[in-house]
Scaffold this motif. Structure first.
Motif, PDB file in Angstrom:
ATOM      1  N   GLU A 578      36.284  38.766  10.313  1.00  0.00           N
ATOM      2  CA  GLU A 578      37.569  38.732   9.640  1.00  0.00           C
ATOM      3  C   GLU A 578      38.287  40.071   9.828  1.00  0.00           C
ATOM      4  O   GLU A 578      37.718  41.044  10.324  1.00  0.00           O
ATOM      5  CB  GLU A 578      37.374  38.423   8.151  1.00  0.00           C
ATOM      6  CG  GLU A 578      36.682  37.106   7.857  1.00  0.00           C
ATOM      7  CD  GLU A 578      37.523  35.919   8.280  1.00  0.00           C
ATOM      8  OE1 GLU A 578      38.769  36.064   8.285  1.00  0.00           O
ATOM      9  OE2 GLU A 578      36.941  34.863   8.592  1.00  0.00           O
ATOM     10  N   ALA A 579      39.530  40.108   9.390  1.00  0.00           N
ATOM     11  CA  ALA A 579      40.278  41.365   9.448  1.00  0.00           C
ATOM     12  C   ALA A 579      39.627  42.386   8.518  1.00  0.00           C
ATOM     13  O   ALA A 579      39.097  42.049   7.461  1.00  0.00           O
ATOM     14  CB  ALA A 579      41.734  41.117   9.041  1.00  0.00           C
ATOM     15  N   GLY A 580      39.655  43.677   8.893  1.00  0.00           N
ATOM     16  CA  GLY A 580      39.054  44.716   8.072  1.00  0.00           C
ATOM     17  C   GLY A 580      38.692  45.949   8.884  1.00  0.00           C
ATOM     18  O   GLY A 580      39.109  46.119  10.035  1.00  0.00           O
ATOM     19  N   HIS A 581      37.876  46.808   8.264  1.00  0.00           N
ATOM     20  CA  HIS A 581      37.456  48.055   8.893  1.00  0.00           C
ATOM     21  C   HIS A 581      36.014  47.908   9.367  1.00  0.00           C
ATOM     22  O   HIS A 581      35.146  47.437   8.624  1.00  0.00           O
ATOM     23  CB  HIS A 581      37.564  49.215   7.896  1.00  0.00           C
ATOM     24  CG  HIS A 581      38.941  49.356   7.290  1.00  0.00           C
ATOM     25  ND1 HIS A 581      40.026  49.840   7.996  1.00  0.00           N
ATOM     26  CD2 HIS A 581      39.403  49.049   6.055  1.00  0.00           C
ATOM     27  CE1 HIS A 581      41.095  49.841   7.227  1.00  0.00           C
ATOM     28  NE2 HIS A 581      40.752  49.354   6.031  1.00  0.00           N
ATOM     29  N   PHE A 582      35.762  48.350  10.605  1.00  0.00           N
ATOM     30  CA  PHE A 582      34.441  48.166  11.212  1.00  0.00           C
ATOM     31  C   PHE A 582      34.008  49.450  11.914  1.00  0.00           C
ATOM     32  O   PHE A 582      34.842  50.254  12.357  1.00  0.00           O
ATOM     33  CB  PHE A 582      34.469  47.035  12.247  1.00  0.00           C
ATOM     34  CG  PHE A 582      34.773  45.688  11.664  1.00  0.00           C
ATOM     35  CD1 PHE A 582      33.755  44.839  11.268  1.00  0.00           C
ATOM     36  CD2 PHE A 582      36.088  45.275  11.502  1.00  0.00           C
ATOM     37  CE1 PHE A 582      34.039  43.590  10.738  1.00  0.00           C
ATOM     38  CE2 PHE A 582      36.384  44.037  10.968  1.00  0.00           C
ATOM     39  CZ  PHE A 582      35.358  43.193  10.576  1.00  0.00           C
ATOM     40  N   VAL A 583      32.693  49.614  11.978  1.00  0.00           N
ATOM     41  CA  VAL A 583      32.122  50.623  12.854  1.00  0.00           C
ATOM     42  C   VAL A 583      31.662  49.881  14.113  1.00  0.00           C
ATOM     43  O   VAL A 583      31.049  48.805  14.024  1.00  0.00           O
ATOM     44  CB  VAL A 583      30.955  51.371  12.181  1.00  0.00           C
ATOM     45  CG1 VAL A 583      29.828  50.439  11.796  1.00  0.00           C
ATOM     46  CG2 VAL A 583      30.430  52.486  13.104  1.00  0.00           C
ATOM     47  N   ARG A 584      31.991  50.431  15.277  1.00  0.00           N
ATOM     48  CA  ARG A 584      31.699  49.776  16.556  1.00  0.00           C
ATOM     49  C   ARG A 584      30.609  50.540  17.287  1.00  0.00           C
ATOM     50  O   ARG A 584      30.742  51.741  17.538  1.00  0.00           O
ATOM     51  CB  ARG A 584      32.959  49.699  17.413  1.00  0.00           C
ATOM     52  CG  ARG A 584      32.767  48.954  18.737  1.00  0.00           C
ATOM     53  CD  ARG A 584      34.085  48.895  19.513  1.00  0.00           C
ATOM     54  NE  ARG A 584      34.429  50.197  20.052  1.00  0.00           N
ATOM     55  CZ  ARG A 584      34.184  50.580  21.307  1.00  0.00           C
ATOM     56  NH1 ARG A 584      33.594  49.752  22.147  1.00  0.00           N
ATOM     57  NH2 ARG A 584      34.535  51.783  21.725  1.00  0.00           N
ATOM     58  N   LEU A 585      29.521  49.839  17.600  1.00  0.00           N
ATOM     59  CA  LEU A 585      28.424  50.407  18.379  1.00  0.00           C
ATOM     60  C   LEU A 585      28.395  49.670  19.717  1.00  0.00           C
ATOM     61  O   LEU A 585      28.147  48.469  19.764  1.00  0.00           O
ATOM     62  CB  LEU A 585      27.089  50.237  17.644  1.00  0.00           C
ATOM     63  CG  LEU A 585      25.839  50.663  18.430  1.00  0.00           C
ATOM     64  CD1 LEU A 585      25.862  52.163  18.719  1.00  0.00           C
ATOM     65  CD2 LEU A 585      24.572  50.283  17.671  1.00  0.00           C
ATOM     66  N   GLU A 647      28.595  44.992  22.452  1.00  0.00           N
ATOM     67  CA  GLU A 647      29.469  45.654  21.478  1.00  0.00           C
ATOM     68  C   GLU A 647      29.230  45.028  20.106  1.00  0.00           C
ATOM     69  O   GLU A 647      29.474  43.835  19.907  1.00  0.00           O
ATOM     70  CB  GLU A 647      30.927  45.500  21.894  1.00  0.00           C
ATOM     71  CG  GLU A 647      31.902  46.241  21.004  1.00  0.00           C
ATOM     72  CD  GLU A 647      33.336  46.108  21.507  1.00  0.00           C
ATOM     73  OE1 GLU A 647      34.127  45.403  20.858  1.00  0.00           O
ATOM     74  OE2 GLU A 647      33.638  46.692  22.570  1.00  0.00           O
ATOM     75  N   LEU A 648      28.744  45.831  19.132  1.00  0.00           N
ATOM     76  CA  LEU A 648      28.441  45.374  17.786  1.00  0.00           C
ATOM     77  C   LEU A 648      29.526  45.862  16.832  1.00  0.00           C
ATOM     78  O   LEU A 648      29.889  47.044  16.859  1.00  0.00           O
ATOM     79  CB  LEU A 648      27.088  45.899  17.307  1.00  0.00           C
ATOM     80  CG  LEU A 648      25.825  45.128  17.714  1.00  0.00           C
ATOM     81  CD1 LEU A 648      25.727  44.975  19.224  1.00  0.00           C
ATOM     82  CD2 LEU A 648      24.592  45.820  17.163  1.00  0.00           C
ATOM     83  N   LEU A 649      30.044  44.958  16.000  1.00  0.00           N
ATOM     84  CA  LEU A 649      31.011  45.307  14.958  1.00  0.00           C
ATOM     85  C   LEU A 649      30.355  45.067  13.607  1.00  0.00           C
ATOM     86  O   LEU A 649      29.943  43.948  13.294  1.00  0.00           O
ATOM     87  CB  LEU A 649      32.284  44.469  15.081  1.00  0.00           C
ATOM     88  CG  LEU A 649      33.104  44.629  16.372  1.00  0.00           C
ATOM     89  CD1 LEU A 649      34.366  43.786  16.299  1.00  0.00           C
ATOM     90  CD2 LEU A 649      33.469  46.089  16.602  1.00  0.00           C
ATOM     91  N   LEU A 650      30.224  46.140  12.795  1.00  0.00           N
ATOM     92  CA  LEU A 650      29.625  46.053  11.470  1.00  0.00           C
ATOM     93  C   LEU A 650      30.657  46.493  10.439  1.00  0.00           C
ATOM     94  O   LEU A 650      31.291  47.549  10.600  1.00  0.00           O
ATOM     95  CB  LEU A 650      28.381  46.934  11.369  1.00  0.00           C
ATOM     96  CG  LEU A 650      27.246  46.613  12.363  1.00  0.00           C
ATOM     97  CD1 LEU A 650      26.141  47.649  12.246  1.00  0.00           C
ATOM     98  CD2 LEU A 650      26.699  45.214  12.103  1.00  0.00           C
ATOM     99  N   PRO A 651      30.862  45.700   9.370  1.00  0.00           N
ATOM    100  CA  PRO A 651      31.869  46.073   8.362  1.00  0.00           C
ATOM    101  C   PRO A 651      31.455  47.349   7.617  1.00  0.00           C
ATOM    102  O   PRO A 651      30.286  47.522   7.252  1.00  0.00           O
ATOM    103  CB  PRO A 651      31.911  44.865   7.438  1.00  0.00           C
ATOM    104  CG  PRO A 651      30.614  44.165   7.647  1.00  0.00           C
ATOM    105  CD  PRO A 651      30.216  44.413   9.059  1.00  0.00           C
ATOM    106  N   THR A 652      32.416  48.239   7.425  1.00  0.00           N
ATOM    107  CA  THR A 652      32.147  49.500   6.723  1.00  0.00           C
ATOM    108  C   THR A 652      32.444  49.342   5.241  1.00  0.00           C
ATOM    109  O   THR A 652      33.062  48.375   4.798  1.00  0.00           O
ATOM    110  CB  THR A 652      33.016  50.629   7.306  1.00  0.00           C
ATOM    111  OG1 THR A 652      34.391  50.277   7.146  1.00  0.00           O
ATOM    112  CG2 THR A 652      32.713  50.824   8.781  1.00  0.00           C
ATOM    113  N   ILE A 653      31.985  50.320   4.446  1.00  0.00           N
ATOM    114  CA  ILE A 653      32.267  50.359   3.015  1.00  0.00           C
ATOM    115  C   ILE A 653      33.003  51.666   2.708  1.00  0.00           C
ATOM    116  O   ILE A 653      33.036  52.594   3.529  1.00  0.00           O
ATOM    117  CB  ILE A 653      30.971  50.253   2.177  1.00  0.00           C
ATOM    118  CG1 ILE A 653      30.007  51.404   2.529  1.00  0.00           C
ATOM    119  CG2 ILE A 653      30.298  48.918   2.390  1.00  0.00           C
ATOM    120  CD1 ILE A 653      28.762  51.429   1.667  1.00  0.00           C
TER     121      ILE A 653
END
Length: 792
Positions: A578-585, A647-653
């Motif tokens: 979904e839309a939001g902030h992610f850290v990309r590895l 490419e991994l997208l993980l939601p940030t807090i």
């Protein structure tokens, strides 16, 4: 005068023959159309019976699943007007599932069709004689198919009761004459459905004209009869007037004029009857739910009914300017040609096969096609002699939705098998984790004691240190299996991403081959996620190890860490976010890349391209499981011979602080407090007592939870804290904590387990557990936890 009467008699006889021939052709054409339509209707019933049989044998219907079975049967006959009721009966004839759940119980063991199914073998299909419904007394007939187990033993039957009125209504629509009867018969001659009123009207025994056509693929025939008197009514009237005209002509010319006038009137009525017959045929052609078309074997379409026009998107005029191959899918042109050749040259009455048409809008339509050859005679006209021509009659049924439903069913079955594999792995992992971690606990515990007893910088100390490192690797392996099987997920905490990734890369450099260059670009210094540091380390390690194996001849391994803001949802190659902030590895390599068929299976458990003994096939499956659990997604891009990128997208807090990593060597000491230690492994109790004594506590160890409870109940004030294992015979750790809390509410309780889960953590909190530790238990971790919980 004699010649005039001879001519009149001859003309009368010729007219009679023409009328009978016309009626024969009409009845034959009508019987063919009705047989084909009846076959289409019964094929739909047969398809439902076959699919229901497969489902019934696979589902293993039990009494407690009756409602689900009834619901399945009702869904099967939804939208099928010719089926009024669908039942499943057992080997005794007792109904065990039905589309009429509120109807009284019924037993069909005495029905003739049930006995026929019992005597049959394989997937036999039986059509019954006319029946009277046991439920409502209405006329009907049944189609039944046999159920048998894998040894061929009779297990019951699937029975469809056919709506008698469905066929009667159709028969009445195509012929409204009272003297015409339409009967659907079994092969033994027994009538199944009949619209023949001749018996009830007292007309039985009179001469009739008849036509009979076999219903394709069924042991049924369609019989059409018509009273000869009705068919010859026009002829008789015409003959009477002919004779009257002849007699009148003999007397006077005026009578001849009157007779000629009446003859014209009779011919008009005869023409109207022929036109009525043509309209009935046209009604069948235009209103048939299946596509019907006429075409020349190697020429263009002659005619196509509206159903076929809707099926392919072309009008009748457009189709007449096309050939059979023009709208056939390119891959099916050759097979269509072969079937037509078989029909024309092989002496077959009909052929049936599946083919694809290209709809005018561009999409593909899957169809079930039946071709039959018909010879059409054309009368001579002028100088052209009479000639015969072969015409192909094709009936086409759209089976696109059926194929899509079948494909969806196979996909669901595949997903179910995958889920069962994961469930089995989770059960297996949870079962071995406790015992395996108990063994590791003893190794780690005695290893730490041995390491403390040895002098620094000695060979013996290095040996013991290597033993402890191997134990740590074994513990990490158990963590990986538990994480993959979802058995080891624990409560999440804020995790500072970049330091964990940096540490993982540093550990990777130690075993990096000399032919591979590592490039790291870490640009997310403030990014935090909610999770487990060990999971993040596993993501980096597994992706990098796979990248290294993809470059056997050397290359460049690149690791990029940054942040990404998405304004809208994005679909990735494996998952969506979904839309939001992610850290990309992003981990990329310059290796061999992957083919498309390989790319589809890389996240399947136990799938590996390495040689036997070199890989478990759990690495990428573990990555996929962790990313999905964290609500992220994976995007994979690859090219054969040019490398791959994950490419991994993980939601940030929003948290900007994570739990500080404590110094593993910091071991605070106690002040003589008494600790109740409970574990069903005697070795772990002994090593635990030595650890506690070394840390300044007074241990009281028990290898039985029952004995520990008795000791605590005898003197609750004796103990200052409790350290208990979870999985033990008799009383478990959570149950023991709850019992201890009932006597002394304020005592600190530490629960130790070989594996954990959110459910276990919730139960522990509810029972009053203050802290939960994971086996194998390290000395420093136990020391810090006790120091934190015990009052100063």
């Amino acid at each position: 005068m004699v010649l005039l009467w001879i001519g009149a008699v001859t003309e009368s006889f010729r007219s009679r023959q023409l009328v009978l021939q016309s009626n024969d052709r009409e009845l034959s054409s009508l019987a063919s159309a009705l047989a084909e339509q009846t076959a289409r209707s019964l094929q739909g019933v047969e398809f439902i019976l076959r699919r229901t049989s497969g489902w019934a044998l696979d589902a293993k219907i039990a009494q407690d699943s009756r409602a689900a079975a009834d619901r399945f049967l009702r869904e099967e006959i939804a939208g099928v007007p010719q089926v009024r009721q669908l039942d499943i009966v057992d080997a005794t004839g007792q109904r065990i599932a039905t589309t009429l759940p509120d109807s009284p119980a019924a037993n069909v063991s005495k029905r003739a069709y049930f006995k026929a199914v019992q005597r049959a073998s394989g997937n036999a299909l039986v059509v019954s004689e006319p029946l009277v419904s046991i439920i409502d007394g209405r006329p009907t007939f049944a189609m039944a198919t046999r159920l048998e187990d894998e040894h061929g033993r009779f297990k019951g039957a699937v029975v469809a009761l056919i709506e008698d009125g469905y066929f009667l209504d159709f028969y009445r629509q195509v012929d409204a004459d009272e003297g015409t009867g339409i009967t659907l018969r079994r092969e033994d001659g027994a009538p199944v459905v009949s619209s023949d009123n001749r018996q009830r009207s007292g007309q039985a025994g009179r001469p009739v004209l008849s036509a009979r056509k076999q219903v394709p693929e069924f042991q049924l025939t369609v019989d059409i009869t018509r009273d000869e008197a009705l068919a010859l009514h026009t002829w008789r009237v015409s003959t009477i007037y002919d004779f009257m005209g002849t007699g009148a002509l003999s007397l006077l010319v005026v009578g001849l004029g009157v007779a000629l006038m009446r003859r014209l009137q009779q011919l008009g009525r005869f023409t109207r009857r022929l036109q009525s017959s043509q309209r009935r045929w046209r009604a069948v052609f235009d209103n048939a739910p299946a596509g019907i078309m006429l075409l020349r074997p190697r020429g263009r379409y002659v005619a196509a009914n509206p159903a076929f026009q809707r099926m392919v998107g072309y009008s009748s005029t457009e189709l007449q300017n096309l050939t059979a191959t023009d709208i056939t899918h390119p891959e099916d042109v050759e097979i269509t040609r072969q079937h037509i050749e078989r029909l024309l040259q092989g002496g077959l009455q009909s052929v049936r096969f599946e083919k694809r048409y290209q709809h005018r809008d561009g999409y593909t339509v899957w169809t079930d096609v039946r071709l039959a050859r018909v010879t059409v005679s054309e009368q001579a006209s002028g100088k052209d002699p009479a000639r015969e021509e072969d015409v192909i009659v094709a009936t086409v049924e759209d089976v696109t939705q059926r194929r899509e439903d079948e494909q969806a069913r196979r996909q669901l079955e595949s997903q179910l098998r995958q889920s069962q594999k994961l469930e089995a792995l989770g059960t297996f992992a949870g079962g071995i984790a406790h015992d395996f971690n108990n063994i590791l606990g003893a190794i780690v515990g005695y290893g730490e004691l041995a390491l403390q007893a040895l002098a620094d910088e000695t060979p013996e100390q290095r040996y013991v240190a290597q033993v402890l490192k191997s134990a740590d690797r074994a513990r990490s392996l158990v963590e990986r299996i538990l994480t993959f099987s979802r058995s080891g997920l624990t409560t999440r905490q804020p995790v500072h991403v970049q330091p964990i990734v940096q540490d993982s890369i540093e550990m990777l450099k130690v075993r990096l081959p000399a032919c591979i260059r590592l490039e790291a670009e870490l640009n997310a210094p403030k990014a935090h996620i909610e999770g487990d540091p060990a999971h993040l380390d596993q993501l980096v390690t597994n992706l990098c190890v796979n990248a290294i194996h993809a470059m056997p001849g050397g290359g460049t391994l690149r690791v990029v860490l940054d942040t990404l803001d998405l304004d809208a949802a994005r679909s990735l190659s494996h998952g969506a976010v979904e839309a939001g902030h992610f850290v990309r590895l992003a981990v990329s390599d310059s290796g061999v890349g992957m083919a498309p068929d390989l790319l589809e299976r890389i996240f399947n458990p136990f799938f590996t391209t390495r040689k036997a003994g070199e890989g478990t096939g759990l690495g990428l499956a573990l990555v996929d499981g962790i990313v999905r659990e964290y609500g992220g997604g994976i995007d994979v891009s690859t090219m054969v011979g040019a490398g791959s990128q994950f490419e991994l997208l993980l939601p940030t807090i929003d948290s900007h602080t994570s739990q500080p990593r404590e110094d593993e060597k910091a071991c605070p000491y106690g002040e003589g407090q008494t600790i109740l230690l409970v574990d069903d492994e005697e070795a772990l109790v002994r090593i635990g007592e030595e650890r506690l004594a070394e840390l300044g506590y007074e241990p009281a160890g028990f290898v039985s939870s029952d004995a520990a409870w008795q000791a605590f109940r005898a003197d609750p004030q004796r103990f200052d804290a409790v350290v208990t294992d979870q999985t033990m015979p008799g009383i478990t750790g959570v149950e023991l904590a709850r019992m201890i809390r009932s006597l002394r509410a304020e005592i600190p309780i530490i629960l130790v387990s070989g594996f954990s889960s959110p459910a276990l953590e919730a139960q522990a909190r509810e029972a009053g557990v203050n802290a939960q530790l994971r086996k194998p238990l390290r000395r420093a971790e136990l020391a810090r936890t006790l120091k934190h919980l015990l009052p100063d």
